[in-house]
Design an enzyme around this catalytic site. Structure first.
Site, PDB file in Angstrom:
ATOM      1  N   ASP A   8       0.923  -1.279  -0.120  1.00  0.00           N
ATOM      2  CA  ASP A   8      -0.061   0.157   0.076  1.00  0.00           C
ATOM      3  C   ASP A   8       0.948   1.270   0.049  1.00  0.00           C
ATOM      4  O   ASP A   8       2.004   1.260   0.187  1.00  0.00           O
ATOM      5  CB  ASP A   8      -1.030  -0.061   1.175  1.00  0.00           C
ATOM      6  N   ASP A  10      -0.245   5.225   0.851  1.00  0.00           N
ATOM      7  CA  ASP A  10      -0.320   6.300   1.900  1.00  0.00           C
ATOM      8  C   ASP A  10      -0.452   5.569   3.255  1.00  0.00           C
ATOM      9  O   ASP A  10      -1.267   4.783   3.577  1.00  0.00           O
ATOM     10  CB  ASP A  10      -1.685   7.033   1.501  1.00  0.00           C
ATOM     11  N   ASP A 166      -1.492  -0.435   6.051  1.00  0.00           N
ATOM     12  CA  ASP A 166      -1.367   0.162   7.305  1.00  0.00           C
ATOM     13  C   ASP A 166      -2.910   0.202   7.837  1.00  0.00           C
ATOM     14  O   ASP A 166      -3.092   0.672   8.837  1.00  0.00           O
ATOM     15  CB  ASP A 166      -1.127   1.623   7.013  1.00  0.00           C
TER      16      ASP A 166
END
Ligand SMILES: O=C(O)COP(=O)(O)O
Ligand SMILES: [Mg+2]
EC number: 3.1.3.18
Length: 218
Positions: A8, A10, A166
């Site tokens: 991922d 961001d 995240d």
């Protein structure tokens, strides 16, 4: 350590929320509204830019009918930024280097639109690590639908797979795709670590290569 590892973006490899918040606040200023604080905008990140703008509109009680226009304005503002407020997380670049040296093939699967995702990777000197970049507007569906993650791995060599992210959205995507998930705990997650299904969690990128080796040994 030979593996196909998709990340991922961001809140995982990069702390991009300050640039995202700046873009939102420039859009709001043009509309005659005051700024939102960083924590509020950060809490809206994870399901792509259209969703983020819908949450901004809802939060401020604006007219949802203007969503297409305000989303386009926010994207234009984000595209005008030069990523100057965005930083890779400490140790992330070193971990990517070690993983590549160990023979891993790497990719990006982000709900950020593909254009800005490629731009920020270029701005931060990270493009060279990745053989595939799939963004939130690359396919008809976004994470947590597993199609983006499947497409990311399909573009990489057929090796044992891992997804690193995240957020709740990433954990759900990995589950939907049937891929082991490594959770970075210092990003934009909202719920407790224990509440997110994951194979392993880490809070420092220096630990990632070892964690990858352990996950592959299972
Ligand atoms: O742009 C977003 O909403 C989130 O992007 P990410 O999937 O890289 O966390
Ligand atoms: Mg994220």
């Amino acid at each position: 350590m030979t593996a196909a590892i998709v990340f991922d973006l961001d809140g995982t490899l990069i702390d991009s929320a300050p640039d995202i918040a700046a873009a939102v606040n420039r859009m709001l200023a043009a509309e005659g509204h005051g700024p939102l604080d960083l924590a509020t905008v950060t809490s809206f990140v994870g399901r792509g830019l259209p969703n983020l703008v819908a949450q901004v509109i809802g939060h401020l009680g604006l007219d949802m009918g203007r969503h297409p226009e305000l989303a386009a304005a926010t994207l234009a503002e984000y595209n005008r930024s030069n990523s100057s407020l965005t930083m890779p997380y400490p140790g992330a670049v070193g971990a990517l280097e070690r993983l590549r040296e160990g023979g891993a093939a790497l990719g990006i699967c982000t709900n950020k639109p593909e254009g800005p995702a490629r731009q920020v990777l270029a701005d931060l000197g990270l493009s060279r690590f990745f053989d595939v970049v799939i963004g939130g507007d690359s396919l008809p569906t976004r994470k947590p639908d597993p199609a983006m993650l499947h497409a990311s791995f399909a573009a990489l060599p057929d090796l044992p797979r891992l997804y690193v992210g995240d957020s709740e959205v990433d954990a759900e995507t990995a589950l939907n795709a049937g891929v082991p998930f490594l959770l970075f705990t210092e990003g934009y997650r909202k719920r407790a670590v224990e509440e997110l299904p994951h194979r392993a969690a880490f809070n420092a990128f220096a630990d990632l290569p070892e964690l990858v080796a352990q996950a592959l040994a299972i």
